[in-house]
Structures are given as structure tokens and as C-alpha cells.
Design an enzyme around this catalytic site. Sequence first.
Site, short mmCIF file in Angstrom:
data_model
loop_
_atom_site.label_atom_id
_atom_site.label_comp_id
_atom_site.label_asym_id
_atom_site.label_seq_id
_atom_site.Cartn_x
_atom_site.Cartn_y
_atom_site.Cartn_z
N LYS A 117 8.55 14.77 35.33
CA LYS A 117 8.43 15.15 34.09
C LYS A 117 8.65 15.85 32.58
O LYS A 117 8.90 15.80 32.48
CB LYS A 117 6.86 14.68 33.96
CG LYS A 117 6.21 13.21 34.60
CD LYS A 117 4.48 13.21 34.02
CE LYS A 117 4.34 11.41 34.35
NZ LYS A 117 2.51 11.15 34.48
N LYS A 200 11.16 3.02 38.32
CA LYS A 200 10.41 2.83 38.69
C LYS A 200 9.70 2.03 37.09
O LYS A 200 10.62 2.28 35.59
CB LYS A 200 9.01 3.41 38.47
CG LYS A 200 7.83 3.29 38.83
CD LYS A 200 7.20 4.69 38.90
CE LYS A 200 6.74 5.46 38.66
NZ LYS A 200 6.08 6.21 38.44
N LYS A 203 4.82 3.22 31.83
CA LYS A 203 4.73 3.37 30.49
C LYS A 203 4.51 3.46 29.57
O LYS A 203 5.14 4.20 28.08
CB LYS A 203 3.00 3.73 30.32
CG LYS A 203 1.63 3.38 30.55
CD LYS A 203 0.81 3.98 31.40
CE LYS A 203 0.22 4.69 32.39
NZ LYS A 203 -1.12 5.28 32.56
P1 TYM Z 1 -0.72 6.38 36.70
O1 TYM Z 1 -2.27 6.27 35.52
O2 TYM Z 1 0.52 7.09 35.94
O3 TYM Z 1 -0.74 5.89 36.85
C1 TYM Z 1 -2.02 4.57 37.66
C2 TYM Z 1 -1.81 3.61 38.73
O4 TYM Z 1 -0.64 2.42 38.89
C3 TYM Z 1 -0.05 2.41 39.23
N1 TYM Z 1 1.23 2.70 39.03
C4 TYM Z 1 2.46 1.55 39.41
N2 TYM Z 1 1.80 1.13 40.94
C5 TYM Z 1 2.80 0.16 40.93
N3 TYM Z 1 4.79 0.08 40.19
C6 TYM Z 1 4.33 0.81 39.26
N4 TYM Z 1 5.73 0.94 38.27
C7 TYM Z 1 3.87 1.65 38.98
N5 TYM Z 1 3.12 2.90 37.94
C8 TYM Z 1 2.07 3.24 37.99
C9 TYM Z 1 -0.04 4.11 39.79
O5 TYM Z 1 0.89 4.86 40.94
C10 TYM Z 1 -1.52 4.61 39.62
O6 TYM Z 1 -1.86 4.41 41.24
N6 TYM Z 1 -1.82 11.01 38.44
C11 TYM Z 1 -2.72 9.75 38.76
C12 TYM Z 1 -4.13 9.55 37.85
C13 TYM Z 1 -4.79 10.13 38.56
C14 TYM Z 1 -6.04 8.94 39.68
C15 TYM Z 1 -6.75 10.35 40.35
C16 TYM Z 1 -5.75 8.46 40.73
C17 TYM Z 1 -5.80 11.14 38.16
N7 TYM Z 1 -7.14 11.40 38.79
C18 TYM Z 1 -7.91 9.89 41.29
C19 TYM Z 1 -6.13 8.56 41.22
C20 TYM Z 1 -7.13 8.76 42.37
C21 TYM Z 1 -1.61 9.24 37.41
O7 TYM Z 1 -1.19 9.33 36.65
O8 TYM Z 1 -1.47 7.98 37.51
#
Ligand code: TYM
Length: 337
Positions: A117, A200, A203
Site C-alpha cells: 500500500k 488480487k 476495491k
Molecule cells: P479489507 O477491508 O481489505 O477486506 C475485507 C475482507 O475481504 C477479504 N478480501 C478478499 N478475499 C478474497 N479475495 C479477495 N480478492 C479479497 N479482497 C479482500 C479480506 O481478506 C478481508 O477478510 N485489515 C482488514 C480489516 C480488519 C480486520 C480486523 C479483519 C481490520 N480489523 C480484524 C479481521 C479482523 C482489511 O483491510 O480487510
Amino acid sequence: MTSFTPRVFSGIQPTNHLQLGNYLGAVKRFVAMQNDGMETIYCIVDQHAITASFQNPADLRHATRELASAYLACGLDPAKSVLFNQSQVPAHSQLAWVFNCVARMGWMNRMTQFKDKAGKNAEKASLGLYAYPALMAADILLYHATHVPVGEDQKQHVELTRDIAAKFNHDYGVDFFPETQPIIEGAATRVMSLRDGTKKMSKSDPSDASRINLTDDADTIAKKIRKAKTDPEPLPETVGGLADRPEARNLVNIYAALAEITAADVIAQHGGSQFGSFKPALADLAVDKLAPISTEMARLMGDVTEIDRVLSQGAERAAAMAEPIIAQTYDIVGFVR
Ligand code: TYM
């Protein structure tokens, strides 16, 4: 060792629209765990959402409510799961500060998501983006969560959470925080871009054609699948034949996850087919599963007051669970209160 009651926690950032990877890798799994009767807490991590770049306040508010509507439209039920946004429960930030002082610079320097990032311009990245995994550890450990359903890209952060818990327990001579397990399951733990099977789905990809948004209507979903990049070969006769074909593998995995079958089942049904016939089958399946979600989200977004009410009730429940844990943490650390 203390045995901790099984408890599920996960979160998603309210930035842009939710995409298919978030749905298949995360939200669909959240719903399954909720319906398995586990204790489940699902957060909208708005404090994480301001780490990467400036967020227009109106956009952040909209994205938070839209994500809440997606949670509800996908089947999360506020009577069964605790649903809330992070900033309404101040204990997340309180515990994050303690963890900033437990986590080591060397550990943070290894975080691949920060490197991705921040890119080449790490000097200009915010301190929040660097500290982000310690806040994520706080999100999880504030509830003594034992299971965290996530996509593959979050595995390293959950492992860091375990390291932080272990160091805290060791430094203070306690057995207070659990060893959390990442739950990375199903056919779509890493959904790839529709334009490039080696990237990947995200968003934040500048190309909207690279992803399916949960807000896309039926026509848009079908069009994006028809235009998805593929190679010229028909689908292989065995799953092994997908190994060097990232785009084909991605579409098969998406099909499998949407239909709740394995990639081998998809190949058993469609092996040998040309994309000219597989893509319309996938488009029909995707529209069938996803279009009702976008319709329901639009309906829910018509009553923002109700969404805010669900979030604030969820936040009250979350705060009640978090308070004893932050209080005990403060006592362990030696903060007078
Ligand atoms: P974030 O918001 O980027 O993504 C949310 C969830 O979606 C999953 N994900 C995917 N899974 C499969 N294929 C993809 N292309 C894909 N893109 C995203 C991510 O693995 C995630 O599960 N840091 C985290 C948010 C967070 C969090 C937490 C998660 C903050 N605190 C505590 C679990 C527990 C994040 O940025 O996810």
C-alpha cells in the site's frame, strides 16, 4: 493454559464498494459462522479506512452505511451477531495504544500489505498505515476472539495478532489473550482481478471492470463476466490443468464459491467447455446469487436512520463486552484507574 470460549470476530474497511472478493472471502463466511451458532462479532472498521489516503467525510459516512446494508443484505442478523462500526467503541483505540508498545518495529517492517500500500513512497505513508496491524490485533483481542474468518491477504496480520498476544502474555506473566486462529476456507480465499488473473480483486483497483461490486446490477454483473480476460483454451478436464492458467482458475473458483461446490465439481460439470459457454453459465449463477443482494442493499439504504440505529445498538453490545477486557488490560499494565 486458560481455555477461551470460541468467539468469532472479523471486520471490513468501509472504503469504496464491497467487491466479490470481500463477499466470497469474508462476508459469506461470516454468515455461515453466524448460522453455525457461534458467537459472532462483525465490525465495520472505519478507523482503518482513514489510514491509506484522505477520505472525504461524506464518502466515509456513506461507505460505512453501505457496508452495514451489505452485511444485512447478505444475511447477517443483528439479533444473532454483534454488528457495529469501530469508532463507536473507544476501547479499540485504547487497546491499540498498548499494542503499539508491545509490537516491535521489526515485526511491522515485515508486513507485506504495508509495503504494497505504501509502495515506493513509504516516507509519505501515514503513521496510521504503518501501525494499522496493531489496531487490527486490538480489534480481535479486545473481544478475546479465537477465530477470525478472512481472505488469504489478511493471514499475516492475524499471525501478527498471535505474536502480539504471546509477547503481551509473556512480558506481563499472564495468560490473558488467546492465540487466535485465522479461518481461511472455501474455494475463493483469494479472488483475482477479472482483467489480470495474477492480481488480487480489490476495491481500490482503478479499473471498475476488474471487479464485481456488490452494488452492480444484473446487467453490469453479466457484462463484466462476459468481458473477463481468459486464455484461448477450453476448460481443462482436471483441476490440475488449471495450474498455469490464472484467469481460468479464477473463474472456476468464483463459480465454485458461488455454487457452494468444489473446483473439482465445477470441472466435472464444465471440463472441456469453451469460455463461450462457461462464461454465460457463470454470469447466470452470479446474477442469481448477487443481484438480490444489490437490490436489498438499495432498499436498506433508503432508511439510513434504521441503519444507524442497528450500528449504535451493536456498538453498545460491543462496548459492554470490551469494557471488562480493557479494564483488566489496564490493571495488568499498571495503569491506575
Ligand atoms: P479489507 O477491508 O481489505 O477486506 C475485507 C475482507 O475481504 C477479504 N478480501 C478478499 N478475499 C478474497 N479475495 C479477495 N480478492 C479479497 N479482497 C479482500 C479480506 O481478506 C478481508 O477478510 N485489515 C482488514 C480489516 C480488519 C480486520 C480486523 C479483519 C481490520 N480489523 C480484524 C479481521 C479482523 C482489511 O483491510 O480487510
